[in-house]
Design a protein around this motif. Structure first.
Motif, mmCIF file in Angstrom:
data_model
loop_
_atom_site.group_PDB
_atom_site.id
_atom_site.type_symbol
_atom_site.label_atom_id
_atom_site.label_comp_id
_atom_site.label_asym_id
_atom_site.label_seq_id
_atom_site.Cartn_x
_atom_site.Cartn_y
_atom_site.Cartn_z
ATOM 1 N N GLU A 132 -5.382 7.480 1.234
ATOM 2 C CA GLU A 132 -5.776 8.502 0.261
ATOM 3 C C GLU A 132 -5.153 9.835 0.669
ATOM 4 O O GLU A 132 -5.103 10.164 1.855
ATOM 5 N N PRO A 133 -4.682 10.644 -0.279
ATOM 6 C CA PRO A 133 -4.106 11.949 0.072
ATOM 7 C C PRO A 133 -5.186 12.929 0.513
ATOM 8 O O PRO A 133 -6.367 12.738 0.238
ATOM 9 N N GLY A 134 -4.770 13.976 1.228
ATOM 10 C CA GLY A 134 -5.692 15.059 1.552
ATOM 11 C C GLY A 134 -6.266 15.045 2.952
ATOM 12 O O GLY A 134 -7.254 15.735 3.222
ATOM 13 N N HIS A 135 -5.663 14.302 3.876
ATOM 14 C CA HIS A 135 -6.184 14.249 5.240
ATOM 15 C C HIS A 135 -6.294 15.644 5.857
ATOM 16 O O HIS A 135 -7.230 15.934 6.611
ATOM 17 N N ALA A 136 -5.355 16.539 5.536
ATOM 18 C CA ALA A 136 -5.316 17.867 6.162
ATOM 19 C C ALA A 136 -6.493 18.747 5.770
ATOM 20 O O ALA A 136 -6.766 19.749 6.443
ATOM 21 N N ILE A 137 -7.196 18.394 4.705
ATOM 22 C CA ILE A 137 -8.336 19.206 4.259
ATOM 23 C C ILE A 137 -9.385 19.321 5.361
ATOM 24 O O ILE A 137 -10.062 20.343 5.496
ATOM 25 N N ARG A 138 -9.488 18.284 6.180
ATOM 26 C CA ARG A 138 -10.502 18.274 7.238
ATOM 27 C C ARG A 138 -10.029 18.999 8.495
ATOM 28 O O ARG A 138 -10.763 19.067 9.483
ATOM 29 N N PHE A 198 0.840 -1.194 0.000
ATOM 30 C CA PHE A 198 0.000 0.000 0.000
ATOM 31 C C PHE A 198 0.878 1.247 0.000
ATOM 32 O O PHE A 198 2.096 1.183 0.206
ATOM 33 N N THR A 199 0.238 2.379 -0.231
ATOM 34 C CA THR A 199 0.910 3.677 -0.206
ATOM 35 C C THR A 199 0.246 4.555 0.839
ATOM 36 O O THR A 199 -0.985 4.670 0.868
ATOM 37 N N LEU A 200 1.045 5.147 1.708
ATOM 38 C CA LEU A 200 0.538 6.098 2.686
ATOM 39 C C LEU A 200 0.938 7.508 2.277
ATOM 40 O O LEU A 200 2.043 7.723 1.767
ATOM 41 N N HIS A 201 0.041 8.456 2.511
ATOM 42 C CA HIS A 201 0.297 9.859 2.180
ATOM 43 C C HIS A 201 0.311 10.683 3.463
ATOM 44 O O HIS A 201 -0.613 10.567 4.274
ATOM 45 N N THR A 202 1.338 11.479 3.643
ATOM 46 C CA THR A 202 1.311 12.385 4.790
ATOM 47 C C THR A 202 0.176 13.387 4.575
ATOM 48 O O THR A 202 -0.232 13.635 3.439
ATOM 49 N N PRO A 203 -0.351 13.982 5.649
ATOM 50 C CA PRO A 203 -1.614 14.727 5.553
ATOM 51 C C PRO A 203 -1.617 15.949 4.640
ATOM 52 O O PRO A 203 -2.645 16.284 4.049
ATOM 53 N N GLY A 204 -0.479 16.668 4.544
ATOM 54 C CA GLY A 204 -0.465 17.886 3.740
ATOM 55 C C GLY A 204 -0.634 19.146 4.569
ATOM 56 O O GLY A 204 -1.200 20.135 4.102
ATOM 57 N N HIS A 205 -0.121 19.143 5.800
ATOM 58 C CA HIS A 205 -0.231 20.324 6.668
ATOM 59 C C HIS A 205 0.768 21.410 6.263
ATOM 60 O O HIS A 205 0.413 22.576 6.142
ATOM 61 N N SER A 206 2.014 21.031 6.078
ATOM 62 C CA SER A 206 3.059 21.970 5.654
ATOM 63 C C SER A 206 4.288 21.157 5.284
ATOM 64 O O SER A 206 4.422 19.993 5.682
ATOM 65 N N ALA A 207 5.210 21.769 4.541
ATOM 66 C CA ALA A 207 6.423 21.055 4.137
ATOM 67 C C ALA A 207 7.210 20.589 5.359
ATOM 68 O O ALA A 207 7.697 19.451 5.413
ATOM 69 N N TYR A 208 7.333 21.451 6.352
ATOM 70 C CA TYR A 208 8.087 21.127 7.572
ATOM 71 C C TYR A 208 7.418 19.987 8.338
ATOM 72 O O TYR A 208 8.046 18.978 8.668
ATOM 73 N N THR A 209 6.125 20.136 8.596
ATOM 74 C CA THR A 209 5.390 19.144 9.385
ATOM 75 C C THR A 209 5.341 17.795 8.684
ATOM 76 O O THR A 209 5.583 16.748 9.295
ATOM 77 N N ASP A 210 5.032 17.810 7.398
ATOM 78 C CA ASP A 210 4.909 16.549 6.670
ATOM 79 C C ASP A 210 6.252 15.852 6.515
ATOM 80 O O ASP A 210 6.311 14.624 6.451
ATOM 81 N N THR A 211 7.337 16.622 6.483
ATOM 82 C CA THR A 211 8.661 15.996 6.442
ATOM 83 C C THR A 211 8.919 15.234 7.737
ATOM 84 O O THR A 211 9.410 14.100 7.723
#
Length: 359
Positions: free
Chosen positions: A104-110, A5-18
């Motif tokens: 699925e990507p886009g967790h940070a949208i919520r 499977f593939t996991l996607h970091t949430p997309g909060h910010s470059a620093y946080t997701d790193t």
């Protein structure tokens, strides 16, 4: 969930997701095949591992790194913060469900400033200050609107702080750095980077220790270059050969009653990586040790608090402009002579100059 499977970091910010990427990568370990940096988030390809097992690993790894967080990041994170994060990650069932959402990507949208949850701590997201900018021609004041996230995002970023960053401290000042990338990198290289943050090489430790003497004077971008200088030859060569572009993100925090952000820097590393990689190749060809001499020179300049000379040196490493070498030599000679340093940079300067011509 299948074992691939593939996991996607949430997309909060470059620093946080790193930070979160390093936490997930470390937990996946040998089952991590590839990581793709996609701007604000990462995609981690994992094979031969169930989500439940990954969740269990994350929980155990956090427990083993509480002491590191307490020691290295004391005052940036409170004991209460750490206990809450540890408690959150102990619920493996809910953690597994959270990881399932990252398929699925886009967790940070919520989440975010319009979302609900707990406030993101500044050491986990330096841009998460509570004041949300508004049009002051319409509103008379800034609105207090904190950046809210779920407890799992917060805890995972906290784990990433332990596994994927390096902190320097002097008094109330902290400089925290992490290395991000865009593009594709194999799993082993990411794990080697995480290992570097956890277990600094002798060269890396000596460089960063030497920098503490003049931490208040060093620009944030220089810390990133010094972090790069501490990487071993194998990792530098792998980064240079990868299909990725590399940056170091450094945040300057000051803790006076509360944590405050005093600076945030993003420095492109690709040109300096290429120059160091060529220096390594030259060492292999000539059976020399110019890479070691380069680090020794950096340490001597740090001990002399010769910040200007270091800036000139890394300006050269990033541009290969021979004029930068002459500027560096002029300043370095004066400063090293002032502190009566025994190190002579003349031979190294000659070699670096050859890199400009490809000789």
């Amino acid at each position: 969930m299948s074992a691939r499977f593939t996991l996607h970091t949430p997309g909060h910010s470059a620093y946080t997701d790193t930070l979160m990427m390093y936490a997930l990568a470390h937990a996946a370990n040998g089952q991590l095949k590839q990581v793709s940096g996609k701007g604000l988030f990462y995609a981690l390809e994992i094979e031969g591992l169930e989500l439940e097992e990954l969740a269990s690993r994350i929980s155990g790894i956090f427990r083993r790194n509480v002491e590191r967080l307490n020691t290295e990041f004391t005052r940036l994170l409170s004991e209460k913060d750490l206990k809450k994060a540890e408690s959150v990650l102990e619920d493996v069932e809910l953690l597994t469900k959270y990881l399932g959402e990252l398929v699925e990507p886009g967790h940070a949208i919520r989440e975010g400033r319009a979302g609900k949850g707990e406030s993101f701590k500044l050491p986990l997201m330096p841009t998460a200050g509570k004041y949300y900018r508004v049009d002051l021609t319409v509103s008379k004041k800034y609105q207090a609107r904190e950046y809210a996230v779920c407890s799992f995002c917060s805890a995972l970023a906290m784990l990433g702080l332990a596994l994927g960053s390096q902190a320097l401290r002097r008094g109330a000042t902290f400089l925290v750095s992490t290395i991000k990338f865009s593009g594709e990198v194999d799993g082993d290289s990411i794990l080697n980077l995480s290992d570097y943050f956890l277990n600094l090489s002798d060269a890396g430790r000596e460089l960063l220790e030497a920098s503490k003497a003049c931490l208040d004077k060093i620009p944030g971008r220089l810390i990133g270059y010094l972090l790069l200088g501490g990487l071993d030859d194998r990792l530098i060569s792998a980064m240079e050969a990868s299909n990725a572009s590399w940056n170091v993100l450094t945040t300057r925090f000051e803790v006076v009653r509360v944590v405050q952000v005093r600076g945030y820097y993003s420095v492109e590393l690709d040109p300096a990586i290429a120059t160091l990689a060529d220096l390594i190749k030259m060492d292999e060809k000539l059976k020399s040790n110019y890479r070691e001499k380069f680090n020794t020179l950096c340490k001597e300049l740090l001990r002399a608090c010769s910040v200007e000379a270091l800036e000139r040196l890394f300006d050269f490493m990033s541009t290969r402009n021979v004029e930068k070498i002459y500027e560096f030599a002029r300043v370095a000679y004066t400063d090293l002579r002032r502190v009566r340093a025994s190190f002579s940079a003349s031979e190294l300067i000659e070699i670096l100059t050859q890199l400009c011509t490809g000789a």
